[in-house]
Design a protein around this motif. Structure first.
Motif, PDB file in Angstrom:
ATOM      1  N   ASN A  66       0.851  -1.095  -0.130  1.00  0.00           N
ATOM      2  CA  ASN A  66       0.074  -0.048   0.082  1.00  0.00           C
ATOM      3  C   ASN A  66       0.701   1.154  -0.116  1.00  0.00           C
ATOM      4  O   ASN A  66       0.416   2.404  -0.444  1.00  0.00           O
ATOM      5  N   HIS A  67       2.061   1.023   0.278  1.00  0.00           N
ATOM      6  CA  HIS A  67       3.026   2.280   0.320  1.00  0.00           C
ATOM      7  C   HIS A  67       3.910   2.101  -0.823  1.00  0.00           C
ATOM      8  O   HIS A  67       5.320   2.523  -0.638  1.00  0.00           O
ATOM      9  N   SER A 106      -4.603   1.388   3.548  1.00  0.00           N
ATOM     10  CA  SER A 106      -4.035   2.216   4.473  1.00  0.00           C
ATOM     11  C   SER A 106      -4.805   2.757   5.540  1.00  0.00           C
ATOM     12  O   SER A 106      -5.551   3.705   5.046  1.00  0.00           O
ATOM     13  N   TRP A 109      -4.365   6.619   5.691  1.00  0.00           N
ATOM     14  CA  TRP A 109      -4.629   7.337   4.405  1.00  0.00           C
ATOM     15  C   TRP A 109      -5.036   8.775   4.498  1.00  0.00           C
ATOM     16  O   TRP A 109      -4.435   9.630   3.885  1.00  0.00           O
ATOM     17  N   LYS A 110      -5.927   9.062   5.528  1.00  0.00           N
ATOM     18  CA  LYS A 110      -6.239  10.483   5.767  1.00  0.00           C
ATOM     19  C   LYS A 110      -5.230  11.514   5.910  1.00  0.00           C
ATOM     20  O   LYS A 110      -5.254  12.738   5.896  1.00  0.00           O
ATOM     21  N   ARG A 112      -2.206  11.328   4.690  1.00  0.00           N
ATOM     22  CA  ARG A 112      -1.207  11.139   3.537  1.00  0.00           C
ATOM     23  C   ARG A 112      -1.634  12.257   2.528  1.00  0.00           C
ATOM     24  O   ARG A 112      -2.783  12.456   2.287  1.00  0.00           O
ATOM     25  N   GLU A 114      -2.479  12.310  -1.509  1.00  0.00           N
ATOM     26  CA  GLU A 114      -2.498  11.517  -2.603  1.00  0.00           C
ATOM     27  C   GLU A 114      -1.388  11.994  -3.764  1.00  0.00           C
ATOM     28  O   GLU A 114      -1.162  13.123  -4.035  1.00  0.00           O
ATOM     29  N   TRP A 118       0.063   8.632  -0.824  1.00  0.00           N
ATOM     30  CA  TRP A 118      -0.987   7.727  -0.799  1.00  0.00           C
ATOM     31  C   TRP A 118      -1.368   7.547  -2.336  1.00  0.00           C
ATOM     32  O   TRP A 118      -1.513   8.487  -2.846  1.00  0.00           O
ATOM     33  N   ARG A 120      -4.602   5.880  -4.699  1.00  0.00           N
ATOM     34  CA  ARG A 120      -6.131   5.883  -4.447  1.00  0.00           C
ATOM     35  C   ARG A 120      -6.220   4.179  -4.943  1.00  0.00           C
ATOM     36  O   ARG A 120      -7.080   3.577  -4.499  1.00  0.00           O
ATOM     37  N   GLU A 122      -4.427   1.818  -4.200  1.00  0.00           N
ATOM     38  CA  GLU A 122      -3.358   0.956  -3.393  1.00  0.00           C
ATOM     39  C   GLU A 122      -3.876  -0.338  -3.225  1.00  0.00           C
ATOM     40  O   GLU A 122      -3.241  -1.377  -3.098  1.00  0.00           O
TER      41      GLU A 122
END
Length: 218
Positions: A66-67, A106, A109-110, A112, A114, A118, A120, A122
């Motif tokens: 995811n990262h 993630s 994610w909030k 990070r 975009e 992060w 979308r 992921e």
């Protein structure tokens, strides 16, 4: 760190590295085999020392976490020193049949940005995950190994005993991986993502949860 020896060492499976290329290289340099597979969160898309990749020995593969920027991963599909393995790929290494499934959700994610820290996409889309499930359904025998970034839903409590699924932590990837496990219990399943070292068995499947910069030799 996990170091498990199961007969002759042929594959080194490495946990999340988060762009720590020199530490990753040291793990590969100490690898008695010529083959390594990294389970995602390599750090693709972040600031990493790409010149270190050109110094890697042997055959080195990775899936996306995811990262990782999915588009950046594809730049390594034919790289000589480090090869990206797309989601849903089946590969035979050392006579063992392996299925690869990357991506994860993630939870942070909030916090990070975009396109910077992060992405979308992921996680695979629902249709992409169902395509993998359909492929597994058509197979008439267990894989020797499944390598994924995250783990099946039923494995979570064995990794983190306080784990409780909730709307903020719900992941279609984990649910899809659970479908894969229910259909095809592989001999061995290896994943990262949780940064916790665990070894446990579910049904016929031996699980290895790898910590950051940990590894297992198979």
């Amino acid at each position: 760190m996990i170091i498990i020896y199961l007969g002759v060492i042929e594959l080194r499976i490495i946990g999340d590295i988060h762009g720590k290329l020199w530490e990753y290289k040291n793990i590969i340099d100490a690898n008695p085999s010529d083959i390594s597979i990294q389970v995602g969160d390599f750090g693709m898309g972040f600031k990493i020392e790409y010149d270190v990749i050109q110094k890697l020995k042997g055959e080195n593969y990775f899936i996306r976490g995811n990262h990782d920027n999915p588009e950046k991963c594809w730049e390594y599909i034919n790289d000589a020193n480090l090869v990206y393995i797309p989601d849903g790929t089946e590969m035979t290494l050392d006579g063992r049949e392996i299925l690869f499934i990357g991506g994860a959700f993630s939870i942070d994610w909030k916090n990070r940005l975009e396109g910077v820290s992060w992405w979308r996409n992921e996680e695979l889309s629902i249709s992409e995950l169902y395509d993998i499930i359909d492929k597994v359904s058509l197979r008439n025998k267990p894989y020797d190994i499944i390598i994924s970034h995250d783990c099946p839903e039923s494995a979570c409590k064995y990794i983190e005993s306080s784990y409780v699924n909730c709307s903020e932590w719900n992941s279609r990837t984990r649910h899809a991986l659970q479908e894969v496990l229910d259909i095809n219990q592989p001999k061995c399943w290896i994943h990262g993502h949780w940064h916790i070292s665990r070894k446990f068995k579910l049904g016929n499947t031996q699980f290895f949860s790898l910590p950051e910069l940990g590894w297992v030799d198979l």
